[in-house]
Design an enzyme around this catalytic site. Structure first.
Site, PDB file in Angstrom:
ATOM      1  CG  ASN A  42      -0.375  -0.024   2.794  1.00  0.00           C
ATOM      2  OD1 ASN A  42       0.639   0.944   2.743  1.00  0.00           O
ATOM      3  ND2 ASN A  42      -0.200  -0.921   3.147  1.00  0.00           N
ATOM      4  CE  LYS A  54       8.766 -12.953 -13.267  1.00  0.00           C
ATOM      5  NZ  LYS A  54       9.156 -12.233 -14.034  1.00  0.00           N
ATOM      6  CG  PHE A  62      -1.944   6.083  13.715  1.00  0.00           C
ATOM      7  CD1 PHE A  62      -1.688   5.729  15.042  1.00  0.00           C
ATOM      8  CD2 PHE A  62      -2.088   7.862  13.346  1.00  0.00           C
ATOM      9  CE1 PHE A  62      -1.022   6.447  15.051  1.00  0.00           C
ATOM     10  CE2 PHE A  62      -1.196   8.773  13.469  1.00  0.00           C
ATOM     11  CZ  PHE A  62      -0.916   8.004  15.223  1.00  0.00           C
ATOM     12  CE  LYS A 100     -10.707   1.064  11.982  1.00  0.00           C
ATOM     13  NZ  LYS A 100     -10.308   1.373  10.255  1.00  0.00           N
TER      14      LYS A 100
HETATM   15  O1  C5P Z   1      -8.778  -1.741  11.174  1.00  0.00           O
HETATM   16  P1  C5P Z   1      -8.136  -0.917  10.245  1.00  0.00           P
HETATM   17  O2  C5P Z   1      -6.835  -1.634   9.668  1.00  0.00           O
HETATM   18  O3  C5P Z   1      -8.520   0.342   9.526  1.00  0.00           O
HETATM   19  O4  C5P Z   1      -7.498  -0.986  11.591  1.00  0.00           O
HETATM   20  C1  C5P Z   1      -5.913   0.101  11.541  1.00  0.00           C
HETATM   21  C2  C5P Z   1      -5.266   0.680  13.049  1.00  0.00           C
HETATM   22  O5  C5P Z   1      -5.107  -1.094  13.068  1.00  0.00           O
HETATM   23  C3  C5P Z   1      -3.608   0.569  12.421  1.00  0.00           C
HETATM   24  O6  C5P Z   1      -3.275   1.431  14.086  1.00  0.00           O
HETATM   25  C4  C5P Z   1      -2.846  -0.830  11.986  1.00  0.00           C
HETATM   26  O7  C5P Z   1      -1.681  -0.188  12.985  1.00  0.00           O
HETATM   27  C5  C5P Z   1      -3.360  -1.635  13.009  1.00  0.00           C
HETATM   28  N1  C5P Z   1      -3.702  -2.788  11.922  1.00  0.00           N
HETATM   29  C6  C5P Z   1      -3.134  -4.202  12.274  1.00  0.00           C
HETATM   30  N2  C5P Z   1      -2.584  -4.427  12.718  1.00  0.00           N
HETATM   31  C7  C5P Z   1      -3.580  -4.980  10.860  1.00  0.00           C
HETATM   32  C8  C5P Z   1      -4.275  -4.321  10.657  1.00  0.00           C
HETATM   33  C9  C5P Z   1      -4.319  -3.158  11.483  1.00  0.00           C
HETATM   34  O8  C5P Z   1      -1.955  -3.809  13.739  1.00  0.00           O
HETATM   35  N3  C5P Z   1      -3.181  -6.100  10.579  1.00  0.00           N
END
Ligand code: C5P
Length: 411
Positions: free
Chosen positions: A215, A293, A331, A345
């Site tokens: 990403n 690959k 976050f 969340k």
């Molecule tokens: O669910 P979402 O991805 O929107 O949540 C964001 C928060 O969760 C961020 O703090 C991100 O670092 C954390 N996160 C995580 N592990 C994941 C997905 C998100 O720690 N697999």
């Protein structure tokens, strides 16, 4: 509060001097009076006229100017200030200060003053890293000066690394800290003895040995938080996905690629008092990464990617039994109904705070330098003004310090 306080701002030579013009405005908006001294190097970057217009005062440049000396000698310039701020503090001026030189107006004032002094170093990363500059900086700290920055990132000289002057609002926050008698970013170290884990950047999820899912996260916000926590004295482990940033100074960096590696690195960094999950972790990884690959098979049909859910690092750390960090901060990057989604969340993941921001098209947050965030806690929500990511990091670190020490004033 800095209303009514008198700041003597010394602007030395460096491209960051343009930020000092904004600093003058931010201080004046808060009711401080600002009087400026411009070194000959500083005057190469900003004009005396702009400085005078913004500060609404004369600009002092010359040690031996009969006019300035008769009207306002160097002793009086210092005496009539509550705080001296050197921003930018060039390598050369820091060297003079560390060695007690007094061969121009700025260095003479700095040698003659008995007022608190805050320096905001700014220079090319190699100049900052040079042992001579580091030695001078340590000498100045040992002499009791306050310091803020420099930050890491893209420098105006085109290089990447440490040496970027702190943002005007961060400098204002440090000034407020010093003038209110509270700890500033270097001396107070209210997080001394606390351990922090910070996740930052994207994760890469391998499809085969050469391809991956990723990403657009740059890691700027997470890296800045790691640096800000370290500035306040915390022992920080930064678990970082692939990024182009310089490692923050004073922080232990664990470079990883995938979400599974990020979780393992976080778990091995436990125990910790603080966890800040700022990474943009991929929600899914490819089940059964191909060992070779992948090739087109001639059928014209693309291969199906079978995705499985990644571990949620934030939720895992939040739900730990016994080793759960005392404060877990997540976050939430949203493109709509930001605060409502973030509140949900926070409950779902079991973390203590959520820093929520709008990353929708046109906000420029992903990869950019600015951020507009809302801090969501058990007590409600705060809407923070748009700030540089570095300033968001400083403000968040100060709130974290306040969480652990109610006597520490984050404002
Ligand atoms: O669910 P979402 O991805 O929107 O949540 C964001 C928060 O969760 C961020 O703090 C991100 O670092 C954390 N996160 C995580 N592990 C994941 C997905 C998100 O720690 N697999």
């Amino acid at each position: 509060m800095i209303t009514g306080k008198r700041i003597l701002l010394i602007i030395s030579g460096g491209i960051a001097a343009y930020k000092s013009l904004a600093l003058i405005r931010r201080l004046k908006e808060r009711g401080a009076s600002v009087r400026c001294v411009l070194t000959s190097g500083g005057a190469q970057f900003v004009t005396p006229l702009s400085v005078a217009a913004l500060s609404e005062d004369a600009v002092y440049q010359d040690l031996f100017s009969l006019k300035d000396e008769s009207e306002m000698g160097h002793i009086r310039l210092s005496r009539e200030a509550d705080l001296l701020v050197v921003a930018p503090a060039s390598a050369d001026l820091m060297a003079k200060m560390a060695n007690g030189h007094a061969n121009d107006l700025a260095s003479t004032i700095l040698l003659a003053t008995d007022k608190p002094v805050l320096i905001a170093p700014a220079m090319n990363t190699r100049m900052w890293d040079h042992p001579a500059t580091q030695r001078n900086f340590q000498t100045l700290i040992g002499d009791g000066l306050h310091a803020i920055g420099p930050g890491a990132g893209d420098l105006a000289c085109g290089e990447v690394g440490s040496g970027r002057m702190s943002e005007p609002l961060e400098i204002v926050a440090a000034i407020e800290g010093i003038l209110s008698g509270g700890p500033d970013t270097l001396h107070g170290r209210p997080l001394q003895g606390r351990r922090a884990i910070v996740t930052s950047g994207p994760t890469y999820e391998a499809i085969d040995p050469v391809r991956y899912l990723a990403n657009r996260s740059s890691g700027k916000q997470g890296h800045a938080i790691a640096a800000a926590l370290a500035d306040l004295g915390a022992e920080v482990v930064l678990v970082a996905g692939p990024n182009n940033l310089a490692d923050p100074t004073g922080v232990t960096v664990r470079d990883i690629e995938s979400a599974a590696q990020m979780l393992a690195a976080c778990e091995s960094a436990l125990p910790a008092d603080i966890a800040v999950c700022a990474a943009a972790v991929a929600d899914w990884r490819v089940a059964g990464e191909a060992e070779q690959k992948m090739k087109k098979d001639g059928s014209g049909q693309p291969p199906a990617l079978n995705l499985v859910e990644n571990p949620d690092i934030l939720a895992t750390l939040s739900k730990l039994n016994g080793t759960r960090p005392g404060l877990v901060v997540g976050f939430s990057a949203e493109t709509e109904t930001v605060v409502e989604h973030a509140r949900a969340k926070r409950a779902r993941k079991g973390c203590d705070w959520i820093v929520a921001n709008d990353v929708g098209a046109g906000t420029g947050v992903m990869g950019g330098d600015q951020n507009t965030v809302h801090l969501i806690t058990a007590d409600g929500e705060e809407n923070w003004p748009t700030m540089a990511k570095d300033a968001v990091a400083t403000a968040l670190a100060r709130r974290i310090a306040e969480f652990f020490d109610a006597d520490f004033d984050a404002d």
